[in-house]
Scaffold this active site. Structure first.
Site, PDB file in Angstrom:
ATOM      1  N   ASP A 192      12.302  45.443 -17.494  1.00  0.00           N
ATOM      2  CA  ASP A 192      13.127  44.285 -17.151  1.00  0.00           C
ATOM      3  C   ASP A 192      14.588  44.717 -17.115  1.00  0.00           C
ATOM      4  O   ASP A 192      14.905  45.879 -17.396  1.00  0.00           O
ATOM      5  CB  ASP A 192      12.884  43.119 -18.121  1.00  0.00           C
ATOM      6  CG  ASP A 192      12.938  41.781 -17.369  1.00  0.00           C
ATOM      7  OD1 ASP A 192      13.973  41.526 -16.712  1.00  0.00           O
ATOM      8  OD2 ASP A 192      11.960  41.018 -17.412  1.00  0.00           O
ATOM      9  N   HIS A 262      14.703  42.009 -11.411  1.00  0.00           N
ATOM     10  CA  HIS A 262      14.538  42.364 -12.828  1.00  0.00           C
ATOM     11  C   HIS A 262      14.552  43.878 -13.025  1.00  0.00           C
ATOM     12  O   HIS A 262      13.778  44.422 -13.814  1.00  0.00           O
ATOM     13  CB  HIS A 262      13.234  41.775 -13.394  1.00  0.00           C
ATOM     14  CG  HIS A 262      13.302  40.287 -13.626  1.00  0.00           C
ATOM     15  ND1 HIS A 262      13.832  39.733 -14.763  1.00  0.00           N
ATOM     16  CD2 HIS A 262      12.920  39.244 -12.851  1.00  0.00           C
ATOM     17  CE1 HIS A 262      13.760  38.412 -14.695  1.00  0.00           C
ATOM     18  NE2 HIS A 262      13.220  38.092 -13.532  1.00  0.00           N
ATOM     19  N   ASP A 325       9.124  38.155  -9.239  1.00  0.00           N
ATOM     20  CA  ASP A 325       9.754  36.881  -9.593  1.00  0.00           C
ATOM     21  C   ASP A 325      11.269  36.982  -9.559  1.00  0.00           C
ATOM     22  O   ASP A 325      11.847  38.057  -9.681  1.00  0.00           O
ATOM     23  CB  ASP A 325       9.329  36.463 -11.010  1.00  0.00           C
ATOM     24  CG  ASP A 325       9.740  37.491 -12.051  1.00  0.00           C
ATOM     25  OD1 ASP A 325       9.544  38.687 -11.796  1.00  0.00           O
ATOM     26  OD2 ASP A 325      10.272  37.100 -13.109  1.00  0.00           O
ATOM     27  N   GLU A 326      11.868  35.836  -9.418  1.00  0.00           N
ATOM     28  CA  GLU A 326      13.299  35.634  -9.643  1.00  0.00           C
ATOM     29  C   GLU A 326      14.183  36.714  -9.036  1.00  0.00           C
ATOM     30  O   GLU A 326      15.064  37.256  -9.692  1.00  0.00           O
ATOM     31  CB  GLU A 326      13.578  35.536 -11.157  1.00  0.00           C
ATOM     32  CG  GLU A 326      12.860  34.376 -11.791  1.00  0.00           C
ATOM     33  CD  GLU A 326      13.114  34.274 -13.300  1.00  0.00           C
ATOM     34  OE1 GLU A 326      13.154  33.138 -13.787  1.00  0.00           O
ATOM     35  OE2 GLU A 326      13.264  35.300 -13.971  1.00  0.00           O
ATOM     36  N   TRP A 404       3.390  30.445 -12.416  1.00  0.00           N
ATOM     37  CA  TRP A 404       4.173  30.226 -13.653  1.00  0.00           C
ATOM     38  C   TRP A 404       5.114  29.054 -13.550  1.00  0.00           C
ATOM     39  O   TRP A 404       5.403  28.396 -14.545  1.00  0.00           O
ATOM     40  CB  TRP A 404       4.919  31.505 -14.050  1.00  0.00           C
ATOM     41  CG  TRP A 404       6.158  31.829 -13.248  1.00  0.00           C
ATOM     42  CD1 TRP A 404       6.213  32.521 -12.077  1.00  0.00           C
ATOM     43  CD2 TRP A 404       7.507  31.491 -13.586  1.00  0.00           C
ATOM     44  NE1 TRP A 404       7.501  32.635 -11.647  1.00  0.00           N
ATOM     45  CE2 TRP A 404       8.329  32.021 -12.568  1.00  0.00           C
ATOM     46  CE3 TRP A 404       8.102  30.807 -14.656  1.00  0.00           C
ATOM     47  CZ2 TRP A 404       9.716  31.867 -12.572  1.00  0.00           C
ATOM     48  CZ3 TRP A 404       9.480  30.665 -14.663  1.00  0.00           C
ATOM     49  CH2 TRP A 404      10.280  31.194 -13.621  1.00  0.00           C
ATOM     50  N   TYR A 429       3.771  28.554 -21.832  1.00  0.00           N
ATOM     51  CA  TYR A 429       4.918  29.392 -22.198  1.00  0.00           C
ATOM     52  C   TYR A 429       5.210  29.256 -23.686  1.00  0.00           C
ATOM     53  O   TYR A 429       5.915  28.343 -24.129  1.00  0.00           O
ATOM     54  CB  TYR A 429       6.136  29.050 -21.325  1.00  0.00           C
ATOM     55  CG  TYR A 429       6.153  29.932 -20.097  1.00  0.00           C
ATOM     56  CD1 TYR A 429       4.958  30.250 -19.468  1.00  0.00           C
ATOM     57  CD2 TYR A 429       7.319  30.497 -19.593  1.00  0.00           C
ATOM     58  CE1 TYR A 429       4.922  31.102 -18.366  1.00  0.00           C
ATOM     59  CE2 TYR A 429       7.297  31.346 -18.487  1.00  0.00           C
ATOM     60  CZ  TYR A 429       6.097  31.637 -17.885  1.00  0.00           C
ATOM     61  OH  TYR A 429       6.064  32.478 -16.816  1.00  0.00           O
TER      62      TYR A 429
END
Ligand code: TNX
Length: 564
Positions: A192, A262, A325-326, A404, A429
């Site tokens: 990450d 990430h 993700d993200e 998610w 979560y």
């Protein structure tokens, strides 16, 4: 009137029998019939049929070893006690137990079935069987016939080793408690922005530089840093050791290398892989970074392929998780341009691909990156999993989606014919608070996810009938931005993982929160015996009548001790 009372009594009585008293096994087995009598396990004989494979035999002896330690008596080979026998008529994870006063017959068709049979037996015994010392207890099993198998094939836990680093020893403790609750997928989030944890021989700076940050944000203050160097990584030998340890317990380790977002820890190690060339530093604060791998640079793909080649060599799992993700967090979306939008190499790549400029362009570019990663992994005989963001744009067939952001992504993906693993933040979560008295709990990500809510999750809710078979299973995720110690980690995991285990294991309609909640006291004793921390106040409010066995402390002292 008499007849009426008789009928009521008869109904009450059958209800009692179908829900056995003092049967505290979690997750509740599919079928349990308790009968009179008991079997003494102390010094019991053991016979293992010759046709069991070596991993099943090893699992059986591990189980016998824990009986011997706890009871203080050796179990010798011989007839008239436990008998472990292969039954190829049973499904891969299924098992059957026949416990009678003169012996226990255990049937399964392979490793997982034998592991689960042993775990059910252990949960039926005094909790000291999970300990590492001899204990005086009533070492008998109630007579019973049990037939059991899981609802879902994928019963996962995610552990985030990127934000905080967990030793091999602690990681194995998590695997041990997963085993006790019949979970079978360990999703290891290994990279990450805040740390790269996998030794990669072709890129040594990933762990020389990328595994270490020069400080960590203090509490919720994004502009702060404690200035203390923090980090760690696993050597390839250590990773293989964990893979083997898990495999011996029927657990598959799925590595996640989060790409192309990430990745600040990778950029700090190899700045040429970013759009701007850096300099970058391993991120000290939480949240989403705009800096991601450059999609226009061929070197990025060489990097990804070499990293994944080593990862595939370490992890034999059918699936590899490549994140996805993200890449552009919601706030970044609103703010406008991201490095990909401003980068000449990314612009050239978009042109080459015929991606029209505009807001959606970056998602199509991410699709291109995902598709190349996917092709590479598939060409190497693996399957891919990505977070639900990879659904934006066109997604190559054959990918598995991990839902998610609530359940929406999973429902949409299943409807489109993709396999899905449900890990909605709204139910799964477990980095969120578990009580309403959040000022008293150790600081965590925020939000509120009590035990009961985890338990209440029905994975097929909202799913079109014809898409239900796409749901491979369910996973709870333990992100660790705000979790810095093993004790706090365990406190967040337990007992919510046990609630998840019933969502993952029990047939639809077989869950019963009151029964589960009553069984938890026995699980708390198991955690005590294993030396694990857990949230006693999970029942909603902090109102402890006792504390975990490890200390004799005041509540406030206990809770603050979790963070040290
Ligand atoms: C979202 S889940 C993330 C993580 C965070 C988590 C905090 C996912 C794919 N991304 O990076 O740690 O929320 O709850």
């Amino acid at each position: 009137m008499k007849r009426f009372i008789f009928v009521i009594l008869a109904l009450v009585c059958t209800a009692c029998c179908s829900r056995p008293q003092n049967f505290n096994v979690i997750p509740m087995p599919a079928s349990v019939n308790l009968s009179e009598g008991s079997f003494c396990v102390k010094g019991a004989r053991v016979s293992i049929d010759q046709d069991l494979d070596s991993s099943s035999v090893a699992a059986v002896w591990r189980f016998i070893g824990s009986l011997e330690t706890a009871t203080g008596r050796k179990c010798r080979a011989g007839d008239g006690g436990f008998r472990f026998t292969l039954d190829e008529g049973l499904e891969a994870e299924e098992y059957a137990l026949d416990i009678r006063p003169d012996g226990v017959l255990v049937r399964a068709s392979g490793l997982n079935g034998f592991v689960y049979a042993c775990e059910t037996i252990k949960q039926m015994l005094p909790a000291a069987v999970y300990g590492s010392v001899r204990a005086g207890a009533n070492w008998v099993l109630p007579c019973a016939q049990i037939q059991d198998k899981p609802r879902f094939a994928w019963r996962g836990v995610l552990l985030d080793a990127g934000r905080h680093f967990w030793s091999v020893e602690e990681t194995k403790r998590i695997i041990d408690v997963m085993t006790a609750y019949k979970l079978n997928r360990f999703h290891w989030h290994l990279t990450d922005d805040q740390g790269w944890r996998v030794e990669i021989k072709a890129y040594p700076r990933l762990t020389e530089t990328g595994a270490w940050r020069s400080g960590t944000q203090i509490g919720r203050d994004k502009d702060s840093s404690d200035g203390i160097r923090y980090g760690g990584y696993y050597t390839q030998d250590e990773l293989r050791d964990v893979v083997d340890y898990a495999a011996a317990r029927g657990i598959i380790v799925i590595p996640e290398i989060d790409l192309p977002g990430h990745t600040v820890s990778a950029l700090a190690s190899y700045p040429e892989l970013g759009c701007t060339g850096g300099p970058y530093e391993v991120r000290q604060r939480w949240g989403i970074s705009q800096d991601i791998l450059c999609a226009g640079n061929e070197e990025t793909f060489t990097f990804i392929e070499r990293v994944l080649t080593e990862v595939m060599d370490i992890f034999p799992s059918e699936y590899i998780h490549f994140g996805g993700d993200e890449c552009f967090g919601d706030r970044i979306e609103r703010q406008g341009l991201v490095p990909w939008d401003k980068c000449p190499r990314c612009a050239a790549r978009m042109k080459e691909l015929g991606i029209k400029p505009g807001h959606e362009a970056r998602h199509y570019l991410q699709n291109y990156v995902s598709a190349r990663i996917q092709k590479f992994l598939v060409d190497n005989g693996r399957k891919v999993i990505g977070w639900d963001e990879i659904l934006q744009g066109d997604l190559a067939p054959g990918s598995t989606i991990m839902s998610w952001r609530g359940t929406k992504g999973g429902i949409e993906a299943a409807g489109k014919g993709f396999d899905v693993i449900m890990s909605p933040n709204t139910f799964m979560y477990i980095d969120y608070y578990q009580t309403r008295e959040q000022d008293k709990e150790p600081l965590c990500y925020g939000k509120y996810l009590p035990l009961e809510k985890v338990y209440s999750y029905e994975p097929l809710d909202g799913m079109p009938d014809e898409a239900g078979h796409r749901i491979l299973g369910v996973q709870c995720n333990l992100w660790t931005e705000f979790i810095g110690t093993p004790r706090h980690l365990e406190y967040m995991l337990l007992p919510r993982m046990c609630a998840a285990s019933e969502v993952q294991w029990c047939a639809a309609g077989a869950k019963d929160f009151a029964r589960f909640d009553a069984s938890l006291d026995h699980s708390f004793e198991i955690f005590d015996a294993m030396g694990l921390d857990y949230c006693l106040a999970c029942r909603g409010l902090i109102g402890y009548d006792r504390l975990p066995a490890r200390d004799s402390l005041e509540l406030a002292e206990y809770l603050s001790g979790l963070e040290k």
